[in-house]
Design a protein around this motif. Structure first.
Motif, PDB file in Angstrom:
ATOM      1  N   GLY A   1     -10.634  -4.233   3.980  1.00 31.54           N
ATOM      2  CA  GLY A   1     -10.743  -4.974   2.734  1.00 31.54           C
ATOM      3  C   GLY A   1     -11.869  -5.986   2.763  1.00 31.54           C
ATOM      4  O   GLY A   1     -12.636  -6.116   1.793  1.00 31.54           O
TER       5      GLY A   1
ATOM      6  N   HIS B   1       0.850  -1.197   0.000  1.00 32.85           N
ATOM      7  CA  HIS B   1       0.000   0.000   0.000  1.00 32.85           C
ATOM      8  C   HIS B   1       0.883   1.243   0.000  1.00 32.85           C
ATOM      9  O   HIS B   1       2.118   1.162   0.091  1.00 32.85           O
ATOM     10  CB  HIS B   1      -0.906   0.009   1.234  1.00 32.85           C
ATOM     11  CG  HIS B   1      -0.150  -0.100   2.520  1.00 32.85           C
ATOM     12  ND1 HIS B   1       0.230   0.998   3.236  1.00 32.85           N
ATOM     13  CD2 HIS B   1       0.331  -1.184   3.193  1.00 32.85           C
ATOM     14  CE1 HIS B   1       0.903   0.615   4.312  1.00 32.85           C
ATOM     15  NE2 HIS B   1       0.983  -0.703   4.305  1.00 32.85           N
TER      16      HIS B   1
ATOM     17  N   ARG C   1      -6.266  -2.741   7.830  1.00 33.76           N
ATOM     18  CA  ARG C   1      -6.426  -2.761   6.368  1.00 33.76           C
ATOM     19  C   ARG C   1      -7.118  -4.047   5.924  1.00 33.76           C
ATOM     20  O   ARG C   1      -7.944  -4.028   5.002  1.00 33.76           O
ATOM     21  CB  ARG C   1      -5.062  -2.611   5.693  1.00 33.76           C
ATOM     22  CG  ARG C   1      -4.499  -1.192   5.753  1.00 33.76           C
ATOM     23  CD  ARG C   1      -3.249  -1.041   4.923  1.00 33.76           C
ATOM     24  NE  ARG C   1      -2.132  -1.808   5.456  1.00 33.76           N
ATOM     25  CZ  ARG C   1      -1.266  -1.361   6.350  1.00 33.76           C
ATOM     26  NH1 ARG C   1      -1.398  -0.130   6.829  1.00 33.76           N
ATOM     27  NH2 ARG C   1      -0.271  -2.118   6.760  1.00 33.76           N
TER      28      ARG C   1
ATOM     29  N   SER D   1     -15.299  -5.556   0.492  1.00 33.56           N
ATOM     30  CA  SER D   1     -15.603  -6.600  -0.490  1.00 33.56           C
ATOM     31  C   SER D   1     -17.070  -7.007  -0.435  1.00 33.56           C
ATOM     32  O   SER D   1     -17.638  -7.470  -1.435  1.00 33.56           O
ATOM     33  CB  SER D   1     -14.711  -7.826  -0.269  1.00 33.56           C
ATOM     34  OG  SER D   1     -15.090  -8.540   0.896  1.00 33.56           O
TER      35      SER D   1
END
Length: 436
Positions: A341, A265, A337, A345
């Motif tokens: 994520g 990232h 993170r 999703s």
């Protein structure tokens, strides 16, 4: 958050998997055959991709124009992609159009007309699609050719110009007969749907597909390799790939957190050390890629050719320091993170479908969403650090691109990844040479 996923295997071998996303207006459908470029003999490289194109040309019951017109009337989306290990037909429609969408896609994949004129046109279109050795494809092909020499995984999905041109109608019909069968097929649906209703619809739509034989993944043998693609460019690139295939599930989860901290990232350690602190690169790329059961962790850095030795040294030292000196704050942020994520999703029905079909391909069953989430969140500092150390002990494949004069020696990169003092070794070798 409770995620409701279900799995049923039909009598003809089709795997039906659903992910119930309540209150969503759209539904995502993935009709995925577990067949791709890794299943092709070298002389027929590109046949999976060509067949996927031809399916859209029409079936025995509908023209290509009628297929596209139907999805336009739905206000929906229909597309497809071929990968190394799968051929995926994907659609996004409203819930009320699900049954008819399944019937149309089933007709497309079961009854493609495969006419000679269509074959000629699609070969011509693929010729335009061919990027002819663009940077990303060149680096991909170079890596797999070195890591898996003389094995089908090294071939590009699009095939080669001569192999695609040589494919005949007979080749395509025979490949379709063997590949597009129930035992190779996963139908995944995500949205505000009921599993039993979807199962009934899939069973009706695909009732005429033959059961066939499951293709499975070919057996591959990894060999650490290296290649330098020399050029006169003033920029150079180093890509290093580590094979994680033998890692346990939990060790692989820890490895994902390690590479996220290291380079996954914009605020990663490699970005800080190479870009923000030293200004040596614009960006850093890190990713984990699972291809036909072969799990590879990639790191890539690019910069001015004259700085590549320094860039390489900083990258390697950062990898070592991250593995040996991981901090609680680093892991805390990586878990945040991961949490984001996972949550994000759930907003994407396509991503949810993709996860379902990947589970069936890799495991033969759905892997519980909550269990996967908990595995990441329960990782300890010691586990992630040890995963990093284990990665550094692996024998990587290294691909370089750019000036040969400024590129660091690959054997030195390998030695430095193991923490060896290359400078001291050089000094001893030089002294030995003087004494003799």
């Amino acid at each position: 958050m409770k995620v409701v996923q279900n799995h049923t295997t039909l009598e003809n071998g089709i795997e039906v998997v659903t992910d119930s996303a309540r209150n969503f207006q759209s539904v995502a459908v993935s009709v995925s055959f577990r067949i791709g470029s890794v299943h092709e003999p070298d002389e027929k490289s590109g046949i999976s991709h060509l067949l996927e194109h031809l399916v859209f040309r029409g079936s025995e019951n509908r023209t290509g124009e009628e297929i596209q017109a139907a999805f336009s009337e739905f206000g929906g989306y229909l597309n497809a992609e071929t990968d190394e290990d799968s051929t995926n037909f994907v659609a996004r429609i409203l819930k009320d159009d699900l049954n008819e969408s399944l019937r149309i896609i089933a007709d497309m994949v079961i009854n493609p007309r495969l006419l000679d004129e269509d074959i000629r046109l699609e070969k011509q279109i693929i010729e335009q699609e061919n990027c002819r050795g663009c940077y990303n494809c060149t680096m991909r092909d170079a890596f797999y050719a070195q890591a898996f020499p003389n094995q089908s995984i090294r071939n590009p999905v699009i095939g080669y110009e001569d192999t695609v041109e040589a494919l005949t109608q007979e080749d395509l019909r025979e490949y379709h007969r063997l590949a597009y069968v129930g035992k190779n097929l996963t139908v995944a649906v995500s949205g505000d749907v009921d599993h039993e209703t979807v199962t009934t619809a899939v069973k009706a739509a695909f009732r005429d597909i033959p059961e066939g034989q499951a293709a499975g993944y070919p057996q591959f043998s990894y060999t650490p390799g290296e290649l330098l693609l020399g050029s006169s460019s003033d920029r150079s690139t180093i890509r290093i790939g580590f094979p994680l295939t033998e890692f346990s599930t939990r060790q692989a989860r820890a490895a994902v957190l390690y590479y996220d901290i290291l380079g996954g990232h914009g605020q990663s350690k490699l970005m800080y050390e190479l870009r923000e602190k030293r200004g040596l690169v614009y960006g850093v790329w890190a990713d984990e890629y699972n291809c036909a059961g072969q799990n590879i962790l990639f790191f890539e850095v690019s910069g001015e050719a004259k700085h590549m030795s320094e860039i390489s040294d900083v990258m390697i030292q950062t990898m070592i320091d991250t593995a040996h000196n991981l901090q609680e704050r680093d892991l805390e942020l990586a878990k945040k993170r991961a949490h984001s994520g996972f949550m994000m999703s759930l907003d994407d029905v396509f991503e949810r479908c993709k996860g379902l079909r990947a589970d069936i391909a890799d495991r033969g069953c759905i892997y519980d969403w909550q269990k996967r989430y908990d595995e990441y969140q329960s990782m300890t500092l010691e586990e992630v650090g040890k995963a990093g150390e284990a990665i550094l002990e692996l024998e990587p494949t290294i691909i370089g691109s750019g000036s040969m004069r400024n590129m660091p020696k690959f054997d030195e990169i390998r030695a430095k990844l193991k923490g060896k003092d290359v400078a001291a070794a050089k000094q001893k070798q030089g002294l030995f040479g003087l004494l003799n």
